[in-house]
Scaffold this motif. Sequence first.
Motif, mmCIF file in Angstrom:
data_model
loop_
_atom_site.group_PDB
_atom_site.id
_atom_site.type_symbol
_atom_site.label_atom_id
_atom_site.label_comp_id
_atom_site.label_asym_id
_atom_site.label_seq_id
_atom_site.Cartn_x
_atom_site.Cartn_y
_atom_site.Cartn_z
ATOM 1 N N SER A 62 0.828 -1.210 0.000
ATOM 2 C CA SER A 62 0.000 0.000 0.000
ATOM 3 C C SER A 62 0.858 1.253 0.000
ATOM 4 O O SER A 62 0.518 2.253 -0.651
ATOM 5 C CB SER A 62 -0.950 -0.003 1.209
ATOM 6 N N SER A 63 1.998 1.232 0.723
ATOM 7 C CA SER A 63 2.906 2.385 0.733
ATOM 8 C C SER A 63 3.502 2.604 -0.653
ATOM 9 O O SER A 63 3.690 3.754 -1.088
ATOM 10 C CB SER A 63 4.030 2.170 1.750
ATOM 11 N N GLN A 70 -2.761 8.059 -6.231
ATOM 12 C CA GLN A 70 -3.021 9.497 -6.149
ATOM 13 C C GLN A 70 -2.841 10.159 -7.517
ATOM 14 O O GLN A 70 -3.676 10.971 -7.947
ATOM 15 C CB GLN A 70 -2.095 10.155 -5.132
ATOM 16 N N GLY A 71 -1.747 9.817 -8.198
ATOM 17 C CA GLY A 71 -1.499 10.385 -9.521
ATOM 18 C C GLY A 71 -2.604 10.053 -10.508
ATOM 19 O O GLY A 71 -3.025 10.911 -11.295
ATOM 20 N N THR A 94 -17.369 12.502 -2.009
ATOM 21 C CA THR A 94 -16.691 12.597 -0.710
ATOM 22 C C THR A 94 -15.578 11.564 -0.610
ATOM 23 O O THR A 94 -14.443 11.880 -0.224
ATOM 24 C CB THR A 94 -17.694 12.385 0.442
ATOM 25 N N VAL A 95 -15.890 10.309 -0.971
ATOM 26 C CA VAL A 95 -14.909 9.222 -0.850
ATOM 27 C C VAL A 95 -13.765 9.394 -1.847
ATOM 28 O O VAL A 95 -12.589 9.345 -1.471
ATOM 29 C CB VAL A 95 -15.601 7.853 -1.050
ATOM 30 N N VAL A 96 -14.093 9.613 -3.121
ATOM 31 C CA VAL A 96 -13.056 9.667 -4.160
ATOM 32 C C VAL A 96 -12.114 10.843 -3.950
ATOM 33 O O VAL A 96 -10.885 10.696 -4.016
ATOM 34 C CB VAL A 96 -13.705 9.736 -5.559
ATOM 35 N N THR A 97 -12.654 12.031 -3.664
ATOM 36 C CA THR A 97 -11.782 13.190 -3.472
ATOM 37 C C THR A 97 -11.000 13.091 -2.163
ATOM 38 O O THR A 97 -9.868 13.570 -2.078
ATOM 39 C CB THR A 97 -12.592 14.497 -3.492
ATOM 40 N N LEU A 104 -3.287 9.546 4.594
ATOM 41 C CA LEU A 104 -3.530 8.489 5.573
ATOM 42 C C LEU A 104 -4.778 7.688 5.216
ATOM 43 O O LEU A 104 -4.798 6.462 5.347
ATOM 44 C CB LEU A 104 -3.674 9.077 6.976
ATOM 45 N N LEU A 105 -5.820 8.376 4.762
ATOM 46 C CA LEU A 105 -7.033 7.670 4.340
ATOM 47 C C LEU A 105 -6.731 6.787 3.136
ATOM 48 O O LEU A 105 -7.164 5.626 3.087
ATOM 49 C CB LEU A 105 -8.130 8.676 3.991
ATOM 50 N N ARG A 106 -5.996 7.324 2.164
ATOM 51 C CA ARG A 106 -5.651 6.546 0.977
ATOM 52 C C ARG A 106 -4.835 5.315 1.361
ATOM 53 O O ARG A 106 -5.094 4.201 0.883
ATOM 54 C CB ARG A 106 -4.861 7.424 0.001
ATOM 55 N N LEU A 107 -3.869 5.496 2.242
ATOM 56 C CA LEU A 107 -3.045 4.380 2.696
ATOM 57 C C LEU A 107 -3.890 3.336 3.412
ATOM 58 O O LEU A 107 -3.717 2.131 3.216
ATOM 59 C CB LEU A 107 -1.940 4.898 3.623
#
Length: 386
Positions: A62-63, A70-71, A94-97, A104-107
């Motif tokens: 995930s890291s 993100q890109g 809300t979730v996608v943006t 931290l949420l993306r990770l």
Amino acid sequence: MASTINQISSINWITVLIAGTLVFSIIQGMIRGASSSARHLALMAAEGAAIVVGIVLSWWLSSWVSPYVQGWLVELNIVIPTKDLGLFEQFYYTVVTSVRDFPLLRLGVLFIIGYAVIKQIIYRMINPFFGHWGTDKFQGESRHASTKRPGMISSVMGGIIGTFSGLGRSLLIVAALFIYTTFLPQTEITPYIQASTLYQEGATAVIKPVAGDFLTNQLPVFTRKFEAEVNNILQRKYDVLDAQIPPGIAEAAKEVTLKGTTDEEKAKLLYKWIGTRVTYDWDKVNLYEQKKIWKEQTPEETYATRKGVCIDYSRLYAVMARSIGLEVKVVTGLGYDGRGGYGPHAWNEVYLNDSSKWVPLDSTWVSSGGNWFNPPNFNQTHIREV
């Protein structure tokens, strides 16, 4: 009767939970006998190893993949539409943006997905070695064997093996409680957990030496980052809900700030206008407190009725401020009630390009007197929500 109640109330139930887990495992081992307990312990060890390997691999994966995700999301150029959105659209944006903008949420999302996939792969890899233990044939044999009581030696050996299983389970409980008390030292239950003698022994003898200073030094840093990100996600929810700016509100904001020449002057003019034009809706408060009915309202409704509670003041301020080009947040948390306590509250933060900083303001409290536009004691009366 009173003495019995006092004795029960003096029991530390964290100690009971830890000790009970150990005792249950020992009894379970004695009932199963040596061979069945050994199989169970082996399965526990295999599952524990799979979990550890899955966590490590998922964290690394995930890291590594997070910047690429993100890109990709940035390239999609997703913009929150300035129109009335349905529930599904609100959830989607809300979730996608949030996943795109908050690391931290993306990770966390990538870790959960990665862990679910990797753990299944690991289980399939070890299934040839342990899978036959869960087959119907073995289960049928186990049920048939369970009708026969194990011999004395088998029960004793099973109890010994059950002790090791119980110690492992108990340490997992202690580890979870140790992380909780490190993350949330200010909660009421934390001193109660730390008062448990078995918890103290487990944390001191095993958890702290293994973890070293990582949990005590690194987790608080992570917690502060996590708190900031949670606030950003809450803010994003209101960004999506109030993305549409009604023309009437935009025109009013433009008129109110007509004499303002700087961001600070415009922000103050809006703060005073909303604070003096909108009245606090005590009927809405009483409806919620007495009947638990929450009357949700949009900024447009607040503007039209000139009535609302703190969250309504804050959302209206945010919409009006954005309509004239100011960057603003809706902040939720606790506000001082004037009687020595704190209650649920909402306010705003606005970014001033003139001074390149975010400043807090509370338009709800304008009618109560005093200056609530970036006063020096603002953080003493307003506590951000986590």
